[in-house]
Design an enzyme around this catalytic site. Structure first.
Site, PDB file in Angstrom:
ATOM      1  N   HIS A  51       0.703  -1.182   0.038  1.00  0.00           N
ATOM      2  CA  HIS A  51       0.056  -0.028  -0.098  1.00  0.00           C
ATOM      3  C   HIS A  51       0.925   1.055   0.157  1.00  0.00           C
ATOM      4  O   HIS A  51       0.847   2.155   0.895  1.00  0.00           O
ATOM      5  CB  HIS A  51      -0.893   0.048   1.054  1.00  0.00           C
ATOM      6  CG  HIS A  51      -1.841  -1.125   1.075  1.00  0.00           C
ATOM      7  ND1 HIS A  51      -2.375  -1.647   2.355  1.00  0.00           N
ATOM      8  CD2 HIS A  51      -2.203  -2.131   0.278  1.00  0.00           C
ATOM      9  CE1 HIS A  51      -3.290  -2.646   1.910  1.00  0.00           C
ATOM     10  NE2 HIS A  51      -3.160  -2.941   0.788  1.00  0.00           N
TER      11      HIS A  51
HETATM   12  C1  LIG Z   1       0.331  -7.818  -4.502  1.00  0.00           C
HETATM   13  C2  LIG Z   1      -0.769  -6.602  -4.178  1.00  0.00           C
HETATM   14  C3  LIG Z   1      -1.852  -7.101  -3.276  1.00  0.00           C
HETATM   15  C4  LIG Z   1      -2.668  -5.838  -3.070  1.00  0.00           C
HETATM   16  N1  LIG Z   1      -3.959  -6.317  -2.430  1.00  0.00           N
HETATM   17  C5  LIG Z   1      -4.819  -5.384  -2.285  1.00  0.00           C
HETATM   18  C6  LIG Z   1      -6.133  -5.646  -1.767  1.00  0.00           C
HETATM   19  O1  LIG Z   1      -6.599  -6.984  -1.604  1.00  0.00           O
HETATM   20  N2  LIG Z   1      -7.215  -4.953  -1.685  1.00  0.00           N
HETATM   21  C7  LIG Z   1      -6.990  -3.656  -2.046  1.00  0.00           C
HETATM   22  O2  LIG Z   1      -7.885  -2.729  -1.963  1.00  0.00           O
HETATM   23  N3  LIG Z   1      -5.710  -3.161  -2.274  1.00  0.00           N
HETATM   24  C8  LIG Z   1      -4.498  -4.280  -2.420  1.00  0.00           C
HETATM   25  N4  LIG Z   1      -3.493  -3.582  -3.026  1.00  0.00           N
HETATM   26  C9  LIG Z   1      -3.213  -2.287  -3.448  1.00  0.00           C
HETATM   27  C10 LIG Z   1      -3.938  -1.747  -4.559  1.00  0.00           C
HETATM   28  O3  LIG Z   1      -4.172  -2.457  -5.611  1.00  0.00           O
HETATM   29  C11 LIG Z   1      -3.152  -0.347  -5.044  1.00  0.00           C
HETATM   30  O4  LIG Z   1      -3.162   0.723  -3.932  1.00  0.00           O
HETATM   31  C12 LIG Z   1      -3.779   0.230  -6.073  1.00  0.00           C
HETATM   32  O5  LIG Z   1      -3.843  -0.679  -7.327  1.00  0.00           O
HETATM   33  C13 LIG Z   1      -2.980   1.368  -6.603  1.00  0.00           C
HETATM   34  O6  LIG Z   1      -3.484   2.034  -7.603  1.00  0.00           O
HETATM   35  P1  LIG Z   1      -2.752   3.066  -8.635  1.00  0.00           P
HETATM   36  O7  LIG Z   1      -3.427   3.682  -9.636  1.00  0.00           O
HETATM   37  O8  LIG Z   1      -2.210   4.315  -7.823  1.00  0.00           O
HETATM   38  O9  LIG Z   1      -1.279   2.590  -9.294  1.00  0.00           O
HETATM   39  P2  LIG Z   1      -1.169   1.129  -9.920  1.00  0.00           P
HETATM   40  O10 LIG Z   1      -2.373   0.428  -9.979  1.00  0.00           O
HETATM   41  O11 LIG Z   1       0.095   0.417  -9.172  1.00  0.00           O
HETATM   42  O12 LIG Z   1      -0.939   1.491 -11.292  1.00  0.00           O
HETATM   43  C14 LIG Z   1       0.343   2.000 -11.992  1.00  0.00           C
HETATM   44  C15 LIG Z   1       0.381   1.730 -13.407  1.00  0.00           C
HETATM   45  O13 LIG Z   1       1.463   2.449 -14.020  1.00  0.00           O
HETATM   46  C16 LIG Z   1       2.251   1.579 -14.799  1.00  0.00           C
HETATM   47  N5  LIG Z   1       3.523   2.403 -14.887  1.00  0.00           N
HETATM   48  C17 LIG Z   1       4.238   2.700 -14.103  1.00  0.00           C
HETATM   49  N6  LIG Z   1       5.527   3.555 -14.624  1.00  0.00           N
HETATM   50  C18 LIG Z   1       5.098   3.735 -15.723  1.00  0.00           C
HETATM   51  C19 LIG Z   1       5.703   4.211 -16.922  1.00  0.00           C
HETATM   52  N7  LIG Z   1       6.873   5.194 -16.721  1.00  0.00           N
HETATM   53  N8  LIG Z   1       5.032   4.388 -18.165  1.00  0.00           N
HETATM   54  C20 LIG Z   1       3.934   3.517 -18.397  1.00  0.00           C
HETATM   55  N9  LIG Z   1       3.314   2.897 -17.213  1.00  0.00           N
HETATM   56  C21 LIG Z   1       3.971   3.045 -16.009  1.00  0.00           C
HETATM   57  C22 LIG Z   1       2.291   0.341 -13.932  1.00  0.00           C
HETATM   58  O14 LIG Z   1       2.882  -0.841 -14.792  1.00  0.00           O
HETATM   59  C23 LIG Z   1       1.044   0.037 -13.358  1.00  0.00           C
HETATM   60  O15 LIG Z   1       0.226  -0.561 -14.284  1.00  0.00           O
HETATM   61  C24 LIG Z   1      -2.405  -4.566  -3.468  1.00  0.00           C
HETATM   62  C25 LIG Z   1      -1.438  -4.444  -4.219  1.00  0.00           C
HETATM   63  C26 LIG Z   1      -0.460  -5.386  -4.685  1.00  0.00           C
HETATM   64  C27 LIG Z   1       0.700  -4.912  -5.454  1.00  0.00           C
END
Ligand SMILES: Cc1cc2nc3c(=O)[nH]c(=O)nc-3n(C[C@H](O)[C@H](O)[C@H](O)COP(=O)(O)OP(=O)(O)OC[C@H]3O[C@@H](n4cnc5c(N)ncnc54)[C@H](O)[C@@H]3O)c2cc1C
Length: 536
Positions: free
Chosen positions: A474
């Site tokens: 997280h």
């Molecule tokens: C293993 C795991 C288990 C989890 N379990 C839970 C759960 O059970 N319940 C829950 O609520 N939350 C859970 N979480 C947390 C939750 O999934 C995250 O907080 C949430 O997905 C974050 O969303 P985001 O949009 O901020 O980033 P992300 O969903 O991480 O998206 C960022 C995206 O940007 C892409 N990216 C990064 N840099 C670049 C670049 N330079 N160029 C192009 N693309 C790029 C990445 O590849 C990624 O796909 C978990 C996370 C993980 C990793």
């Protein structure tokens, strides 16, 4: 080659990025491009709930480890972050929680995030949620993000929830309702026993039908392009070539709490001294970029069972084959489990010691499911109970290793830097052991293997926490919104001092909310879409 042109370029197709791509392309006149470094979400493990247990390491992640953790025996801890369409929502444990209303009220009242109090964000939670069971003021039923109850909890998950009640916790059928405290089964982001990621919920239903929406996968964005202080597009690498995309209106950064600050730093936005040390020309000196990293430090206890009641029995190939067949034919059985079935929110110092719970528990009906977590001897079956301090005070950082976009950033969550985090974390381990000692679970347990009986004193528990704690996935806060010198974003998610650029994902949180972070990241995407479209 001529640069392609769009109105909005969204960098990162994760939880928040997929929401923004779908919402902004609702206007047929808006030309939207979503660019994701990872591939399409075609791996079958993504879509079966149990697949979580196989994805915390490997090709769908960035393969990160932390910097040596000063307060955790200098360990370099595996740090799973998704690299695939759907981002974290494609590989996470599907647990559906969204913190406590007071978390958002704190953002607004104390941390300068005007317009993000619970009353302001609740409509976005409701708009996103498609709950199959719960309704009323706390739940949405028609939103794209499917939420449902696990179909058939494992016997050990049921025993976990009963053991928590035997220890004095109330049964709570809804952690996202009027009260967070107590124990129960987690609701999950699933529909008909399939994962409902942000890509499944938001992107796939519209991606093919909307000519104004372009999705690029396998494109690593190298930097944001600026004309003076205005963002005008991005450059990205794909199949060995570097290309450029123009954004006539806005660049929207949704690369996650590690990826977003890294990209900003590579683009010359961050602490000037750090940028200069890596030879990166400074576009804006913003000291908060990459700082304030906050994560949940989960500490697991693991027990070996007398028998094979947990999901571990399906580690045997013939049983796994049966389970796979059962799922293929009936969409039921162990493959429909998200593994992290049971949960609890509770108080380190006993009920009523704080206005809201300060510990969260995740019960896994198996052992060794996640990368880097202890397991039971081969051939036996186990269970795992993970707990963490809900609102840690430790703050870390994301910084550049060098100026190469292909190099991993230095991720330093600085776990346990604050003594309170260790104290509350240790209470979590003690309560975990107490839960395992209650009659309902005790009858299944041969021995608690981690921590074993030699861990008895406060010093022993602290040593256990330092040696065994790890990320609970997280990371947040690394480009926080708010006021003050360390705030990177204003409350409309615009980057301070720049034009044409916002950061709209988990990195924007002023502080970590008290639960899992997927639904809150999706909420941020929903609210950002309205801020960008001028609907708020
Ligand atoms: C293993 C795991 C288990 C989890 N379990 C839970 C759960 O059970 N319940 C829950 O609520 N939350 C859970 N979480 C947390 C939750 O999934 C995250 O907080 C949430 O997905 C974050 O969303 P985001 O949009 O901020 O980033 P992300 O969903 O991480 O998206 C960022 C995206 O940007 C892409 N990216 C990064 N840099 C670049 C670049 N330079 N160029 C192009 N693309 C790029 C990445 O590849 C990624 O796909 C978990 C996370 C993980 C990793």
């Amino acid at each position: 080659m001529m640069a392609q042109g769009f109105d909005y370029v969204i960098v990162g197709g994760g939880s928040a990025g997929c929401v923004l791509a779908a919402r902004l392309s609702e206007d047929p006149a808006a030309r939207v491009c979503l660019i994701e470094a990872g591939g399409r979400d075609t791996n079958p493990l993504i879509h079966v709930p149990v697949g979580f247990a196989k994805m915390t390491t490997g090709p769908l992640t960035w393969g990160l480890t932390t910097a040596p953790q000063k307060h955790a025996n200098n360990r370099e801890i595996p740090y799973a972050q998704a690299r695939v369409l759907g981002g974290g929502s494609s590989i996470n444990a599907e647990v559906f929680t969204r913190g406590h209303p007071s978390d958002y009220d704190r953002w607004a009242a104390d941390e300068g995030a005007q317009g993000w109090a619970f009353k302001d964000v609740q409509p976005y939670f409701l708009r996103s949620e498609g709950n199959a069971i719960l309704s009323g003021g706390w739940h949405g039923t028609d939103g794209p993000l499917a939420v449902s109850n696990g179909p058939d909890p494992n016997p050990t998950s049921r025993a976990f929830v009963q053991s928590c009640q035997e220890l004095g916790m109330p049964y709570n059928p809804d952690f996202n309702g009027a009260s967070q405290a107590g124990t129960g089964m987690y609701q999950t982001t699933t529909r008909n026993n399939r994962r409902c990621s942000a890509a499944v919920a938001y992107l796939h239903p519209v991606a093919r039908q909307r000519p104004n929406l372009t999705v690029i996968v396998g494109g690593l964005v190298l930097r944001i392009l600026f004309q003076g202080t205005r963002a005008i597009g991005v450059s990205y690498a794909s199949a060995g070539r570097t290309r450029t995309i123009r954004a006539a209106s806005e660049v929207i950064v949704t690369s996650g709490a590690i990826g977003s600050p890294k990209l900003m730093l590579l683009s010359g936005v961050g602490p000037a001294a750090h940028l200069q040390a890596h030879g990166i020309p400074v576009v804006a000196d913003l000291p908060g970029v990459g700082q304030n990293l906050t994560d949940h430090f989960g500490i697991d206890i693991v027990a070996e069972l007398h028998g094979h009641e947990s999901l571990d029995k399906y580690n045997k190939p013939h049983r796994a084959a049966w389970a796979g067949l059962q799922y293929m034919l009936f969409r039921s059985g162990p493959v429909a489990s998200n593994v992290v079935e049971g949960g609890a929110f509770w108080y380190a110092d006993g009920p009523g010691s704080k206005p809201v719970p300060d510990l969260q528990f995740h019960f896994l009906c198996g052992a060794g499911a996640e990368a880097g977590v202890a397991s039971v001897p081969k051939g036996s079956s186990g269970i795992t109970l993970n707990s963490y301090t809900l609102r840690p005070k430790s703050r870390g950082s994301v910084t550049l290793r060098n100026a190469d976009p292909a190099a991993a950033a230095v991720v330093d969550p600085n776990f346990l830097a604050d003594p309170d985090d260790l104290r509350i974390g240790v209470e979590g381990v003690r309560i975990s052991r107490d839960i395992f000692s209650q009659p309902s679970l005790r009858k299944y347990i041969k021995a608690i293997r981690f921590p074993d009986d030699t861990v008895r004193t406060q010093a022993g528990f602290e040593a256990y926490a330092r040696q065994n704690g790890r990320t609970s996935y997280h990371p947040t806060g690394t480009c926080k919104m708010g006021t003050g010198a360390m705030a990177v974003l204003d409350p409309s998610l615009r980057v301070r001092g720049l034009d044409g650029i916002r950061i709209c994902d988990s990195s924007a949180m002023p502080s970590l909310i008290g639960s899992n972070t997927n639904a809150p990241s999706i909420m941020i995407g929903e609210r950002a879409a309205d801020l960008i479209r001028g609907n708020r």
